[in-house]
Design a protein around this motif. Structure first.
Motif, PDB file in Angstrom:
ATOM      1  N   THR A 124     -10.219  -8.792  26.518  1.00 46.24           N
ATOM      2  CA  THR A 124      -9.800  -8.835  27.915  1.00 46.24           C
ATOM      3  C   THR A 124      -9.354  -7.459  28.412  1.00 46.24           C
ATOM      4  OG1 THR A 124      -7.475  -9.361  27.422  1.00 46.24           O
ATOM      5  CG2 THR A 124      -9.017 -11.214  27.599  1.00 46.24           C
ATOM      6  N   TYR A 125      -9.332  -6.444  27.547  1.00 47.15           N
ATOM      7  CA  TYR A 125      -8.846  -5.120  27.903  1.00 47.15           C
ATOM      8  C   TYR A 125      -9.902  -4.329  28.672  1.00 47.15           C
ATOM      9  CZ  TYR A 125      -4.988  -5.476  24.474  1.00 47.15           C
ATOM     10  OH  TYR A 125      -3.877  -5.855  23.774  1.00 47.15           O
ATOM     11  N   SER A 126      -9.454  -3.423  29.491  1.00 45.34           N
ATOM     12  CA  SER A 126     -10.337  -2.414  30.068  1.00 45.34           C
ATOM     13  C   SER A 126     -10.609  -1.358  28.992  1.00 45.34           C
ATOM     14  CB  SER A 126      -9.677  -1.753  31.271  1.00 45.34           C
ATOM     15  OG  SER A 126      -8.542  -1.006  30.861  1.00 45.34           O
ATOM     16  N   SER A 127     -11.579  -0.483  29.236  1.00 53.17           N
ATOM     17  CA  SER A 127     -11.878   0.574  28.259  1.00 53.17           C
ATOM     18  C   SER A 127     -10.675   1.497  28.083  1.00 53.17           C
ATOM     19  CB  SER A 127     -13.108   1.372  28.694  1.00 53.17           C
ATOM     20  OG  SER A 127     -12.895   1.952  29.965  1.00 53.17           O
ATOM     21  N   GLY A 128      -9.944   1.744  29.167  1.00 53.96           N
ATOM     22  CA  GLY A 128      -8.759   2.592  29.061  1.00 53.96           C
ATOM     23  C   GLY A 128      -7.676   1.966  28.219  1.00 53.96           C
ATOM     24  N   MET A 129      -7.492   0.667  28.348  1.00 56.04           N
ATOM     25  CA  MET A 129      -6.483  -0.024  27.550  1.00 56.04           C
ATOM     26  C   MET A 129      -6.844   0.007  26.070  1.00 56.04           C
ATOM     27  SD  MET A 129      -5.924  -3.216  30.162  1.00 56.04           S
ATOM     28  CE  MET A 129      -4.848  -4.181  29.096  1.00 56.04           C
ATOM     29  N   LYS A 130      -8.114  -0.157  25.771  1.00 56.28           N
ATOM     30  CA  LYS A 130      -8.551  -0.079  24.370  1.00 56.28           C
ATOM     31  C   LYS A 130      -8.280   1.313  23.809  1.00 56.28           C
ATOM     32  CE  LYS A 130     -12.275  -3.477  24.936  1.00 56.28           C
ATOM     33  NZ  LYS A 130     -13.755  -3.663  24.976  1.00 56.28           N
ATOM     34  N   SER A 131      -8.555   2.332  24.613  1.00 54.04           N
ATOM     35  CA  SER A 131      -8.318   3.701  24.160  1.00 54.04           C
ATOM     36  C   SER A 131      -6.842   3.947  23.892  1.00 54.04           C
ATOM     37  CB  SER A 131      -8.828   4.689  25.213  1.00 54.04           C
ATOM     38  OG  SER A 131     -10.234   4.615  25.348  1.00 54.04           O
ATOM     39  N   ARG A 132      -5.980   3.417  24.757  1.00 53.31           N
ATOM     40  CA  ARG A 132      -4.541   3.593  24.575  1.00 53.31           C
ATOM     41  C   ARG A 132      -4.064   2.918  23.295  1.00 53.31           C
ATOM     42  NH1 ARG A 132      -2.133   2.984  30.630  1.00 53.31           N
ATOM     43  NH2 ARG A 132      -0.193   2.674  29.487  1.00 53.31           N
ATOM     44  N   LEU A 133      -4.599   1.740  23.015  1.00 51.40           N
ATOM     45  CA  LEU A 133      -4.238   1.042  21.781  1.00 51.40           C
ATOM     46  C   LEU A 133      -4.687   1.838  20.569  1.00 51.40           C
ATOM     47  CD1 LEU A 133      -3.157  -1.378  20.207  1.00 51.40           C
ATOM     48  CD2 LEU A 133      -5.354  -2.530  20.606  1.00 51.40           C
ATOM     49  N   GLN A 134      -5.927   2.310  20.602  1.00 47.35           N
ATOM     50  CA  GLN A 134      -6.427   3.083  19.467  1.00 47.35           C
ATOM     51  C   GLN A 134      -5.680   4.393  19.288  1.00 47.35           C
ATOM     52  OE1 GLN A 134     -10.750   3.492  19.458  1.00 47.35           O
ATOM     53  NE2 GLN A 134     -10.684   1.926  17.881  1.00 47.35           N
ATOM     54  N   PHE A 135      -5.302   5.012  20.396  1.00 42.99           N
ATOM     55  CA  PHE A 135      -4.529   6.246  20.326  1.00 42.99           C
ATOM     56  C   PHE A 135      -3.219   5.984  19.574  1.00 42.99           C
ATOM     57  CE2 PHE A 135      -4.284  10.339  22.931  1.00 42.99           C
ATOM     58  CZ  PHE A 135      -3.438  10.944  22.031  1.00 42.99           C
TER      59      PHE A 135
END
Length: 220
Positions: A124-135
């Motif tokens: 359900t995440y946007s691409s930016g949210m996924k990036s923030r989680l991975q960061f």
């Protein structure tokens, strides 16, 4: 140190093997060096990051890693049916942090700053949210080299500032290999540069020289 020996990569298409994205690359990246990757769209920057990080594998050649390397911040690799918290716990256990798991997960939650979405499925995440989680997940562990694929573009001004501080804090203790569309970002965080052009990788000791070679290629 990371060394690539005759590394080549291409992908399968509906019509068979596609063109070579990278061809016979020989490259050595020294330890504790911040390196920016530059090149046109489709030049193979993200492909090279995935190969260095071990997320993908070359069709030919070998990559030697004499160091601990993070997965690409800003890339894929999350399990979509699991929540952000569940993904964080899984990675913590994978890296042998069962005993201090609560502290690691708390750090990831705080850094990613996803609010209630931390307990929602990643699909359900946007691409930016996924990036923030991975960061946040990458920074929770000690690596010798961190890999960033447009990670600084993954959020609002507050998160961008937080990401920039994290990169600055790496100086002296770890290396960084990054892709960023902004030349200013590359100049801020990188000393050396790799210009990817027509399947080849060209090493420059100074990031400004790599950017100049890239810009000059547009004038030909």
């Amino acid at each position: 140190m990371i060394s690539l020996h005759n590394v080549s990569k291409r992908y399968q298409t509906d019509h068979g093997a596609g063109p070579w994205v990278l061809r016979d690359i020989n490259l050595t990246i020294p330890s504790n060096t911040n390196v920016g990757l530059v090149g046109r769209n489709g030049a193979g920057k993200s492909t090279l990051l995935r190969l260095i990080g071990g997320v993908d594998h070359p069709d030919r050649g070998q990559i030697r890693r004499d160091c601990r390397i993070s997965w690409p911040m800003g890339g894929g690799g999350l399990q979509g049916s699991l929540t952000g918290r569940q993904n964080a716990k899984f990675v913590c256990r994978l890296y042998g942090h069962s005993e201090d798991l609560p502290a690691k997960v708390a750090f990831i939650e705080q850094f990613a700053d996803l609010g209630r979405y931390f307990d929602e499925p990643v699909k359900t995440y946007s691409s930016g949210m996924k990036s923030r989680l991975q960061f946040g997940m990458s920074l929770a562990f000690e690596f010798d080299v961190y890999i960033s694929d447009e990670a600084t573009a993954a959020g609002d001004a507050s998160f961008t500032s937080k990401a920039a501080k994290a990169f600055r804090d790496m100086v002296g203790r770890a290396g960084l290999i990054m892709v960023a569309h902004s030349p200013g970002t590359l100049r801020e965080f990188c000393q050396a540069g790799i210009w990817l052009h027509e399947g080849q990788a060209h090493w420059f000791e100074q990031i400004d020289d790599a950017l100049a070679a890239y810009e000059q290629s547009y004038k030909k």
